[in-house]
Scaffold this motif. Structure first.
Motif, mmCIF file in Angstrom:
data_model
loop_
_atom_site.group_PDB
_atom_site.id
_atom_site.type_symbol
_atom_site.label_atom_id
_atom_site.label_comp_id
_atom_site.label_asym_id
_atom_site.label_seq_id
_atom_site.Cartn_x
_atom_site.Cartn_y
_atom_site.Cartn_z
ATOM 1 N N GLN A 307 0.823 -1.207 0.000
ATOM 2 C CA GLN A 307 0.000 0.000 0.000
ATOM 3 C C GLN A 307 0.858 1.259 0.000
ATOM 4 O OE1 GLN A 307 -2.295 -0.458 3.635
ATOM 5 N NE2 GLN A 307 -4.184 -0.811 2.479
ATOM 6 N N LYS A 377 -10.099 -3.791 -3.072
ATOM 7 C CA LYS A 377 -11.110 -2.765 -3.392
ATOM 8 C C LYS A 377 -10.458 -1.501 -3.918
ATOM 9 C CE LYS A 377 -14.950 -0.173 -1.321
ATOM 10 N NZ LYS A 377 -15.745 0.069 -0.076
ATOM 11 N N VAL A 378 -9.410 -1.058 -3.239
ATOM 12 C CA VAL A 378 -8.731 0.175 -3.651
ATOM 13 C C VAL A 378 -8.104 0.024 -5.030
ATOM 14 C CG1 VAL A 378 -6.769 1.679 -3.119
ATOM 15 C CG2 VAL A 378 -8.355 1.005 -1.301
ATOM 16 N N ASN A 379 -7.611 -1.186 -5.302
ATOM 17 C CA ASN A 379 -6.928 -1.420 -6.566
ATOM 18 C C ASN A 379 -7.794 -2.106 -7.623
ATOM 19 O OD1 ASN A 379 -3.888 -0.709 -6.064
ATOM 20 N ND2 ASN A 379 -4.592 -1.733 -4.197
#
Length: 382
Positions: A307, A377-379
């Motif tokens: 991250q 989710k973020v990626n």
């Protein structure tokens, strides 16, 4: 006989199951944590379930402290307020048993010795900080400040914590106390006292000043043979502490050190995703059994580093470790004492929490899976 049956299944590979959805594994783990709370005479979480004697061990203040944020996170992610309420009750209990000087006792609640201990106090900070931010309850803020002040006062000028070691471990000087420094970061973030961040930085500075040229940290295990090996559980503690203090302090050198250490651990990951439990100062493994907690903790470290730094190669190491632990989580048994729980060791007779299901193994398992979900989710993965 249950422990022998489990050992035979582990040895024969009969306790490895097809993995299901992350949500399914998380729900079973969260429900087991609630069982571990119900298994005690108070609102703390049982230290572990021992299948040799078929007994819940007494509540454990140290790890109850950091189970609290895990349940709050799970409750938020899955809109399940009953887990947040369980976490709130745990936090009230932590307030009730806090020692008069602000510290947190070593060992379980039935231990004969009652003494404040650096590491246990550091871990309780996570619960008070999270619960205060979630609820605004001033009682939690006061307990957090008292414990943090005690930790700062107990710290030596060079940043080390030499006083108040645990009477229940043979190691007295601990590099993994960077995890306590991380607790002070959480206290700083919750109530804004800059002294807490300064103390955290001082401890990491002291710790890294003693590192070997290859980034190995001395005095980084629970046992007195720690000059020869260190457990993945405590290696992971130290890495996470160095990393998170680095993030809070804006210290890129700390983050880079955490990356190098995490890569050294990853280099020895097994094909099945597990890590052998002990590493030597040359970053080689020393035993064949796995510390299940260490697997999850390293998955967390690898995902956090991915991250923060873009080291995406670490993501696959994390997913492999998570999948291994998912595969040994028993979702089929009707025994609620162990359904959804994580062992101390695999096979279960390994040298860490032998024949036990410690609450923190399940806690870190949950954290690792939730962090993987967040990363995906973020990626936009999956």
């Amino acid at each position: 006989m249950n422990h022998m049956k489990q050992l035979v299944k582990d040895k024969l590979g009969l306790s490895v199951f097809p993995t299901q959805s992350i949500e399914t594994h998380l729900k079973a783990a969260a429900d087991w944590i609630l069982q571990a709370q119900l298994g005690t005479a108070d609102d703390g979480v049982a230290h572990s379930y021992d299948i040799r004697v078929k007994k819940w061990l007494a509540s454990y203040p140290e790890t109850t402290g950091y189970v609290i944020p895990t349940l709050y996170d799970y409750a938020k992610h899955y809109n399940a307020p009953q887990y947040a309420e369980a976490a709130r009750k745990m936090t009230v209990w932590e307030c009730d048993i806090q020692l008069p000087d602000g510290g947190v006792r070593a060992g379980t609640m039935d231990a004969e010795i009652v003494a404040p201990t650096i590491f246990n106090t550091g871990q309780a900070l996570f619960g008070w900080a999270k619960a205060y931010l979630e609820t605004g309850d001033d009682r939690f803020r006061i307990a957090l400040a008292r414990a943090s002040d005690w930790l700062v006062a107990a710290q030596d000028e060079d940043g080390a914590w030499r006083r108040f070691p645990s009477p229940f471990t043979t190691s007295k000087l601990n590099s993994y106390n960077t995890r306590s420094a991380f607790g002070l970061v959480r206290a700083y973030e919750a109530i804004g006292n800059a002294r807490y961040l300064e103390a955290a930085i001082a401890n990491v500075e002291w710790t890294l000043a003693r590192a070997h040229a290859n980034d190995w940290l001395p005095d980084n295990c629970l046992s007195d043979n720690q000059d020869l090996t260190a457990l993945t559980h405590t290696i992971a503690y130290s890495i996470r502490g160095i990393l998170e203090v680095g993030v809070a302090a804006g210290r890129q050198d700390y983050i880079e050190r955490a990356v190098r250490m995490a890569k050294a651990v990853a280099a020895q990951q097994r094909d099945d995703g597990a890590l052998n439990a002990f590493y030597t100062p040359e970053w080689k493994t020393a035993v064949s059994w796995s510390c299940v907690t260490g697997n999850s903790q390293m998955a967390i470290n690898w995902l956090r580093l991915a991250q923060l730094t873009g080291e995406t190669a670490l993501v696959e190491h994390a997913k492999k470790a998570n999948r291994f632990n998912m595969s040994i989580q028993d979702l089929t048994t009707g025994d609620l004492h162990v359904r959804g729980a994580m062992k101390g060791s695999h096979p279960i007779n390994g040298g860490y929490m032998t024949y036990r299901y410690p609450n923190w193994a399940t806690k870190f398992f949950m954290d690792g899976l939730m962090l993987e979900q967040l990363f995906n989710k973020v990626n936009n993965i999956g």
